[in-house]
Design a protein around this motif. Structure first.
Motif: not given
Length: 193
Positions: A34-35, A38-39, A125, A137, A161
């Motif tokens: 999910s992270l 979203s990126q 992470l 993160i 990120m």
């Protein structure tokens, strides 16, 4: 009456044991997938120039700009990892959390319970703790191993990120020399330095 009390006590003990086992099997992991999604969605709607650099066995490299429409395809290695927020998948992994004082980061590591049955050997992470503005993160590290009788492939992946990602692929085929290809895609790497 004494038998009834013993029966009630045994029933309560069995019920609490069932709840305890149920809680152990329900793991709540952070969804790395999910992270990354979203990126990717953010870059898909941005105006960042996206640059791709491919290094072949450290001997030479190719640099190209890629259109936003192809960014998702470039990130495919990250977008196909198992989603650990899915309870069925989470059962196959374990979590370890530690604070590394030397780099001021919390490290959350997910590894398979049975490494021989999983392609993804690690999802990690790196988080900078901040009580005032909230934890951030910084990096996601993923190690994948695909082995069959025709070849052995290892992918070491790093997602920074809001900046870039990199995939180093080591490929070994029978009777051929090992090849190492590193692909780096950047879109906002100079920001927040």
């Amino acid at each position: 009456m004494k038998n009834f009390v013993l029966f009630l006590f045994a029933a309560l003990l069995a019920l609490s044991a069932c709840k305890s086992n149920k809680n152990k099997s329900e793991k709540k992991f952070i969804s790395v997938l999910s992270l990354i999604n979203s990126q990717v969605a953010h870059v898909d709607t941005s105006l960042y120039p996206i640059m791709k650099i491919v290094y072949y066995d450290s001997l030479h490299s190719d640099t190209t700009f890629i259109p936003r429409e192809k960014f998702r395809a470039e990130a495919k290695d990250f977008l196909t990892i198992p989603d650990l927020s899915d309870k069925k998948i989470a059962r196959r992994f374990k979590e370890e959390t530690l604070y590394d004082e030397s780099i001021n980061k919390v490290v959350i590591t997910y590894t398979p319970e049975n490494p021989g049955k999983e392609e993804i050997q690690k999802q990690e992470l790196l988080i900078t703790p901040d009580a005032v503005s909230g934890d951030k993160i910084n990096n996601i590290i993923i190690n994948q191993v695909i082995s069959n009788r025709d070849s052995f492939m290892q992918k070491n992946m790093l997602w920074q990120m809001d900046k870039s990602f990199q995939v180093a692929t080591i490929l070994q085929k029978p009777g051929k020399p090992e090849t190492i290809t590193t692909t780096k895609v950047t879109w906002n790497e100079d920001a927040n330095q």
